[in-house]
Design a protein around this motif. Structure first.
Motif, PDB file in Angstrom:
ATOM      1  N   ALA A 245       0.861  -1.733  -0.119  1.00  0.00           N
ATOM      2  CA  ALA A 245       0.329  -0.030  -0.201  1.00  0.00           C
ATOM      3  C   ALA A 245       0.746   1.464   0.052  1.00  0.00           C
ATOM      4  N   PHE A 246       1.599   1.143   0.766  1.00  0.00           N
ATOM      5  CA  PHE A 246       3.106   2.534   0.994  1.00  0.00           C
ATOM      6  C   PHE A 246       3.604   2.903  -0.200  1.00  0.00           C
ATOM      7  N   GLN A 247       3.862   1.491  -1.196  1.00  0.00           N
ATOM      8  CA  GLN A 247       4.876   1.354  -2.049  1.00  0.00           C
ATOM      9  C   GLN A 247       3.475   2.340  -3.103  1.00  0.00           C
ATOM     10  N   LEU A 248       2.515   1.866  -4.130  1.00  0.00           N
ATOM     11  CA  LEU A 248       1.657   2.811  -4.340  1.00  0.00           C
ATOM     12  C   LEU A 248       1.639   4.106  -4.014  1.00  0.00           C
ATOM     13  N   PHE A 249       1.471   4.405  -3.107  1.00  0.00           N
ATOM     14  CA  PHE A 249       1.329   6.059  -2.532  1.00  0.00           C
ATOM     15  C   PHE A 249       2.477   6.881  -2.562  1.00  0.00           C
ATOM     16  N   VAL A 250       4.010   5.934  -2.299  1.00  0.00           N
ATOM     17  CA  VAL A 250       4.948   6.807  -2.926  1.00  0.00           C
ATOM     18  C   VAL A 250       5.451   6.991  -4.006  1.00  0.00           C
ATOM     19  N   LYS A 251       4.775   6.002  -4.920  1.00  0.00           N
ATOM     20  CA  LYS A 251       4.728   6.683  -6.472  1.00  0.00           C
ATOM     21  C   LYS A 251       4.082   7.482  -7.443  1.00  0.00           C
ATOM     22  N   ASN A 252       2.640   7.748  -6.161  1.00  0.00           N
ATOM     23  CA  ASN A 252       2.557   9.132  -6.608  1.00  0.00           C
ATOM     24  C   ASN A 252       3.332  10.278  -5.899  1.00  0.00           C
ATOM     25  N   MET A 253       4.082  10.129  -5.417  1.00  0.00           N
ATOM     26  CA  MET A 253       4.947  11.377  -4.853  1.00  0.00           C
ATOM     27  C   MET A 253       5.299  12.230  -5.924  1.00  0.00           C
ATOM     28  N   ARG A 254       5.071  13.536  -5.208  1.00  0.00           N
ATOM     29  CA  ARG A 254       5.958  14.634  -6.024  1.00  0.00           C
ATOM     30  C   ARG A 254       7.423  14.717  -5.821  1.00  0.00           C
ATOM     31  N   PRO A 255       7.983  15.608  -6.943  1.00  0.00           N
ATOM     32  CA  PRO A 255       9.237  15.968  -5.654  1.00  0.00           C
ATOM     33  C   PRO A 255       9.749  16.720  -4.663  1.00  0.00           C
ATOM     34  N   VAL A 256       8.758  17.797  -4.306  1.00  0.00           N
ATOM     35  CA  VAL A 256       8.284  18.833  -3.519  1.00  0.00           C
ATOM     36  C   VAL A 256       7.963  18.037  -2.247  1.00  0.00           C
ATOM     37  N   ASP A 257       7.370  16.125  -2.177  1.00  0.00           N
ATOM     38  CA  ASP A 257       6.991  15.998  -1.186  1.00  0.00           C
ATOM     39  C   ASP A 257       7.371  14.949  -0.784  1.00  0.00           C
ATOM     40  N   LYS A 258       7.508  15.020   0.807  1.00  0.00           N
ATOM     41  CA  LYS A 258       8.802  14.567   1.327  1.00  0.00           C
ATOM     42  C   LYS A 258       7.884  13.064   2.384  1.00  0.00           C
ATOM     43  N   VAL A 259       8.752  12.167   3.050  1.00  0.00           N
ATOM     44  CA  VAL A 259       8.303  11.208   4.205  1.00  0.00           C
ATOM     45  C   VAL A 259       9.207  10.896   4.442  1.00  0.00           C
ATOM     46  N   PHE A 276      12.783  13.391  -0.051  1.00  0.00           N
ATOM     47  CA  PHE A 276      11.995  14.049  -0.836  1.00  0.00           C
ATOM     48  C   PHE A 276      11.171  13.213  -2.299  1.00  0.00           C
ATOM     49  N   GLY A 277      10.414  12.939  -2.915  1.00  0.00           N
ATOM     50  CA  GLY A 277       9.614  11.851  -3.378  1.00  0.00           C
ATOM     51  C   GLY A 277      10.507  11.896  -5.030  1.00  0.00           C
ATOM     52  N   SER A 278      11.527  12.890  -5.304  1.00  0.00           N
ATOM     53  CA  SER A 278      12.280  12.809  -5.709  1.00  0.00           C
ATOM     54  C   SER A 278      13.462  11.320  -5.647  1.00  0.00           C
ATOM     55  N   GLU A 279      13.386  10.701  -4.813  1.00  0.00           N
ATOM     56  CA  GLU A 279      13.967   9.668  -4.151  1.00  0.00           C
ATOM     57  C   GLU A 279      13.165   8.539  -3.770  1.00  0.00           C
ATOM     58  N   GLN A 280      12.580   8.603  -4.512  1.00  0.00           N
ATOM     59  CA  GLN A 280      11.071   6.676  -4.562  1.00  0.00           C
ATOM     60  C   GLN A 280      11.174   5.699  -4.748  1.00  0.00           C
ATOM     61  N   GLN A 281      12.473   5.533  -5.375  1.00  0.00           N
ATOM     62  CA  GLN A 281      13.325   3.799  -5.135  1.00  0.00           C
ATOM     63  C   GLN A 281      13.953   4.022  -4.364  1.00  0.00           C
ATOM     64  N   TYR A 282      14.318   5.207  -3.292  1.00  0.00           N
ATOM     65  CA  TYR A 282      14.902   4.689  -2.197  1.00  0.00           C
ATOM     66  C   TYR A 282      14.396   4.552  -0.886  1.00  0.00           C
ATOM     67  N   ILE A 283      12.656   5.322  -1.331  1.00  0.00           N
ATOM     68  CA  ILE A 283      11.772   5.285  -0.221  1.00  0.00           C
ATOM     69  C   ILE A 283      10.959   3.500  -0.254  1.00  0.00           C
ATOM     70  N   ILE A 284      10.685   3.530  -1.114  1.00  0.00           N
ATOM     71  CA  ILE A 284      10.760   1.645  -1.935  1.00  0.00           C
ATOM     72  C   ILE A 284      11.080   0.549  -1.274  1.00  0.00           C
ATOM     73  N   ASP A 285      12.622   0.641  -1.163  1.00  0.00           N
ATOM     74  CA  ASP A 285      13.452   0.380  -0.674  1.00  0.00           C
ATOM     75  C   ASP A 285      13.687   0.161   0.952  1.00  0.00           C
ATOM     76  N   ALA A 286      13.563   0.895   1.173  1.00  0.00           N
ATOM     77  CA  ALA A 286      13.091   0.727   3.159  1.00  0.00           C
ATOM     78  C   ALA A 286      11.819   0.465   3.306  1.00  0.00           C
ATOM     79  N   VAL A 391      -8.091   3.623  -0.756  1.00  0.00           N
ATOM     80  CA  VAL A 391      -7.404   5.439  -0.404  1.00  0.00           C
ATOM     81  C   VAL A 391      -6.712   5.983  -0.590  1.00  0.00           C
ATOM     82  N   LEU A 392      -5.273   5.537  -0.491  1.00  0.00           N
ATOM     83  CA  LEU A 392      -4.012   6.355  -1.331  1.00  0.00           C
ATOM     84  C   LEU A 392      -3.539   6.238  -2.421  1.00  0.00           C
ATOM     85  N   VAL A 393      -4.562   6.300  -3.207  1.00  0.00           N
ATOM     86  CA  VAL A 393      -4.461   7.103  -4.481  1.00  0.00           C
ATOM     87  C   VAL A 393      -5.287   7.418  -5.596  1.00  0.00           C
TER      88      VAL A 393
END
Length: 571
Positions: A245-259, A276-286, A391-393
């Protein structure tokens, strides 16, 4: 104990802060006035400060408690007792979802099932408009009850009556949304239709549509995922589902968003620093590396997540904590009342809260409801990946971006037109009703959401009167820093508005479904086959969500009214 030792002409002070019940308080802010340095108490209520003076003054501050200013002296014990702030005690009173002055209610309530916990709800009764024309109810966009009900029925099981919150069943479909006029936060609509379970009565259906934020102008987001990785989450429909679920959310983040990610399971820790959302793959891996183990220290985790969100607060941005759990807190403050008090303090930071519930068998629905309500947020239950995507997309603006806070409705019925009325859904917790000082607690409203409310009306014989009631919607506009209540006034008539007729029929069918699941005495004469027929006539058979609802009703028919097997003739 207060100790002082001289280290390069500095004195180290140590102390402990308790509440009036002698329980340690954490996250208490201690400020030394001579140098403005600050520290916070730990989970044991202890703190340590440094000053160049042998005598100094400190301020002791914690939301919900009276501020203290104290003189401290080296080599003397420092034990501080904070008293509850009277104003916060009022804030923490049990809150009502709906209220009609002096109206009587029965005391029937239903037990919860297995290790799952649900608030015991008292169904609203019919009220005489001549005696009690005024009523109020809170608006919210929660939808958790529908997917939770679906989980039980898909498992071929009856639904615990207290798991059914009719307003959330209706909210799930975002029925009849219409964009408000420019510069307006809300559009109010209504429709009067025949009551499908009592042909002598009418249904007054109210539809409140909230402003839809332009997706191109959405403010930057500061999101903290607070993820339960305790041992109870080690099942396919819990942590693995949340990871997807959270990986789906991250794939729709913008570069200005941070998680950021805070985890709790045995210990509480920051799993991912703000990224920041520009590092989507790094977040998904975590996210993918998360594993379940340990106890559930929910209290400490909530405090840590809010602190991380506060440290990265974006003025004018979307600052939100998303807690994802089965709600099975077993370390620290675990009761609904204790969590209520904890989250009420945290909401003062201006950070919103979204609760995502998962799992079955030990779902603590009551705890998640408490967190969402008191945390100025919303609550969804994820029973499968499709629901997580919804819910998340698909409904991300409704879930994550608020346009109004503390929203509630006041209605005054015209006794010449209405003999009695009954609010369907918006049922109150038993303890809130028993507290005569309780008041209505407004809700957070997400961008582009549609909130439906239904009254069952016993009309007076003089049905030529068009003016049935007057409505007032009160709310705080999130863009208004003054936090002054805004108001929308609206007149309710009995005139038919054809453009809303089909929406009202669908809402009525969903309400009937909920009433049957709740074992309401007001619809005991209606069979499940009749519920199915009414639903078939009300839905749009080209709409996926609505046809899925019909399939759910058909499954419920088989559970609640199973066909009797014919006995074989042995001769």
């Amino acid at each position: 104990m207060l100790a002082a030792i001289t280290v390069q002409a500095q004195y180290v002070y140590k102390g402990t802060v308790y509440n009036s019940k002698k329980l340690p308080l954490q996250q208490v802010k201690i400020t030394i006035k001579s140098n403005s340095s600050t520290a916070y108490t730990n989970v044991l209520g202890m703190f340590e400060m440094v000053s160049k003076n042998t005598i100094d003054t400190i301020d002791v501050v914690l939301a919900g408690f009276e501020k203290q200013t104290l003189l401290i002296t080296a080599q003397q014990p420092l034990i501080i007792i904070l008293k509850n702030d009277g104003a916060t005690v009022a804030i923490n009173k049990p809150k009502l979802i709906s209220f009609t002055k002096n109206a009587e209610r029965n005391t029937r309530y239903n037990p919860y099932v297995s290790d799952e916990t649900y608030f015991k709800l008292i169904e609203n009764e019919f009220v005489k408009a001549q005696q009690f024309p005024h009523t109020s109810f809170s608006l919210n966009v929660n939808k958790a009850s529908y997917s939770n009900v679906r989980r039980f029925i898909n498992g071929n099981s009856m639904v615990p009556p207290d798991a059914v919150r009719i307003e959330e069943l209706i909210n799930y479909f975002n029925i009849g949304y219409q964009q408000p006029s420019k510069n307006e936060v809300f559009k109010v609509m209504h429709q009067v239709v025949d009551c499908p379970w009592n042909n002598q009565n009418k249904l007054l259906c109210l539809n409140i549509s909230a402003q839809k934020i332009n997706i191109d102008t959405l403010p930057p987001s500061n999101i903290v995922f607070l993820i339960d990785v305790s041992g109870s989450m080690d099942m396919p429909n819990r942590l693995p589902l949340l990871k997807e679920a959270f990986q789906l959310f991250v794939k729709n983040m913008r570069p200005v968003d941070k998680v950021s990610i805070v985890t709790y399971g045995g210990v509480v820790g920051t799993w991912l620093a703000p990224t920041f959302g520009s590092e989507q793959q790094y977040i998904i891996d975590a996210i993918e590396k998360l594993q379940a183990a340990g106890d559930t220290p929910g209290e400490a985790a909530i405090v840590a997540a809010y602190k991380l969100a506060s440290d990265n607060f974006i003025p004018g941005g979307n600052n939100r904590v998303i807690i994802a759990t089965d709600g099975d807190f077993n370390v620290g403050q675990t009761s609904e009342k204790a969590l209520d008090a904890l989250i009420t303090k945290q909401r003062q930071t201006g950070i919103y809260l979204t609760c995502l519930g998962v799992g079955m068998g030990n779902l603590k629905d009551s705890k998640l409801q408490t967190l969402a309500k008191r945390g100025n947020g919303n609550y969804a239950y994820l029973d499968n990946l499709q629901e997580a995507e919804k819910v998340l997309v698909h409904e991300i603006t409704e879930t994550m971006y608020a346009v109004a806070d503390d929203a509630f409705i006041n209605i005054e019925f015209n006794a010449d037109a209405v003999q009695q009325y009954k609010l369907i859904g918006f049922d109150n917790k038993r303890e809130a009703i028993q507290d005569a000082t309780s008041d209505v607690d407004g809700g957070e409203i997400g961008s582009g959401s549609s909130t439906f409310a239904i009254f069952e009306i016993i009309p007076n014989s003089n049905d030529s009167l068009l003016n049935m009631a007057t409505l007032q919607l009160k709310y705080h506009d999130v863009k208004d820093a003054t936090q002054q209540y805004k108001m929308v006034n609206y007149s309710i008539t009995s005139k038919t508005q054809n453009e809303y007729f089909k929406d009202a029929q669908l809402a009525a069918a969903i309400a009937l479904f909920g009433l049957k699941l709740k074992l309401s005495p007001f619809v005991k004469h209606i069979s499940w086959q009749q519920v199915k027929a009414i639903t078939q006539a009300a839905i749009d058979h080209q709409n996926y969500l609505q046809t899925a609802f019909l399939a759910l009703v058909e499954q419920a028919v088989n559970i609640y009214e199973p066909k009797k097997k014919k006995k074989k003739n042995l001769f």
